[in-house]
Design an enzyme around this catalytic site. Sequence first.
Site, short mmCIF file in Angstrom:
data_model
loop_
_atom_site.label_atom_id
_atom_site.label_comp_id
_atom_site.label_asym_id
_atom_site.label_seq_id
_atom_site.Cartn_x
_atom_site.Cartn_y
_atom_site.Cartn_z
N GLU A 1 -1.13 -1.22 -4.57
CA GLU A 1 -1.89 -0.44 -5.24
C GLU A 1 -2.06 0.07 -6.24
O GLU A 1 -1.04 0.68 -6.04
CB GLU A 1 -2.38 0.03 -3.50
CG GLU A 1 -4.02 1.10 -3.81
CD GLU A 1 -4.20 1.34 -2.84
OE1 GLU A 1 -3.87 1.16 -2.31
OE2 GLU A 1 -4.63 3.08 -3.15
N ASP B 1 1.14 -1.16 0.08
CA ASP B 1 -0.07 -0.29 0.20
C ASP B 1 0.83 1.27 -0.29
O ASP B 1 1.77 1.74 1.41
CB ASP B 1 -1.18 0.29 1.03
CG ASP B 1 -1.91 1.34 1.00
OD1 ASP B 1 -1.95 1.44 0.26
OD2 ASP B 1 -2.38 2.07 2.25
N ASP C 1 -1.82 0.59 9.87
CA ASP C 1 -1.98 0.51 8.33
C ASP C 1 -1.79 -0.30 7.96
O ASP C 1 -1.79 -0.03 6.29
CB ASP C 1 -0.66 1.56 8.70
CG ASP C 1 -0.79 3.11 9.28
OD1 ASP C 1 -1.64 3.42 9.02
OD2 ASP C 1 0.41 3.41 9.61
#
Lengths: 173, 173
Positions: free
Chosen positions: A68, A7, A141
């Site tokens: 991502e 991410d 996170d």
Amino acid sequence: MRVLGVDPGLTRCGVGVVEGVPGAPLTLVHVGVIRTDADLDQAERLLLIEQGLERILEEFSPEAVAVERVFAQHNVSTVIGTAQAAGVAMLCGARRGLPVATHTPSEAKAAITGSGRADKAQVTLMVTRLLRLSAAPKPADAADALALAICHVWRGGAQARLAAARRGTGGRR
Amino acid sequence: MRVLGVDPGLTRCGVGVVEGVPGAPLTLVHVGVIRTDADLDQAERLLLIEQGLERILEEFSPEAVAVERVFAQHNVSTVIGTAQAAGVAMLCGARRGLPVATHTPSEAKAAITGSGRADKAQVTLMVTRLLRLSAAPKPADAADALALAICHVWRGGAQARLAAARRGTGGRR
């Protein structure tokens, strides 16, 4: 199949390594966040992200990398840094000859919750459940990175095989 | 001072190496374009750009890297790839411990033509003149990379010294 999900972000780059095959229980291999200080030069921050990713690739030897996908419509103040962190992750994977895929946030959410518009709590809940963890993964996170890795186990493998077939190579190397 | 200027892009990444000091004639060391095929995966394209940049860093040993700053407001269809190519250039510089600076297109244009709104022909003309070339640099794509390198020779050196002073280190290494 062992997948590193990323991410991307300059300040916090979530990383999650998951092992599994479609239709069987998944295993959490590693979860973490690579943090870089906003006071550093952008180039130094990208270097720290590269070093952090290299350590994870070295230690956990994933067979694929799922990053991502970043869109130009993302938050304008951070999109350039996010795109660059994603680029570093793609580069690290490609340098090792690993297949690198990108999935959108909606694809990852839809893959693990059934809805592309699921909120953060729902994604975290499903990541926890699918990885059979006794508590939500920490740091929080990194739940998105795990969601990406799971999404890739479930749909990325098929994509990679399709791409290989299209290239007529039967595989990357 | 020998500077590598990079005009980032996935399809065409302009590179120019210039040697000089403020107030003295400049010398062209190298000019070129790293091209990658749009049919390749994004990750493979970033890898080819890294390999191209590494070859130039290895062969010409610049002491600093100047990369065009990418803004989120840039062409939406290409901004992500452009940002990632710029990130790879910054990463390659940082990995070698070189100071990495970014300059905006307007800063580069203003540095060499006196106007931040100069058009491509004017930039190419001034690059040709400042490097004392008998004809416009080829490939034409790389004139912007040379303009960035010249801009950096003239203003980047001072910035790097300022940044080092601010860090209280007196230099990067």
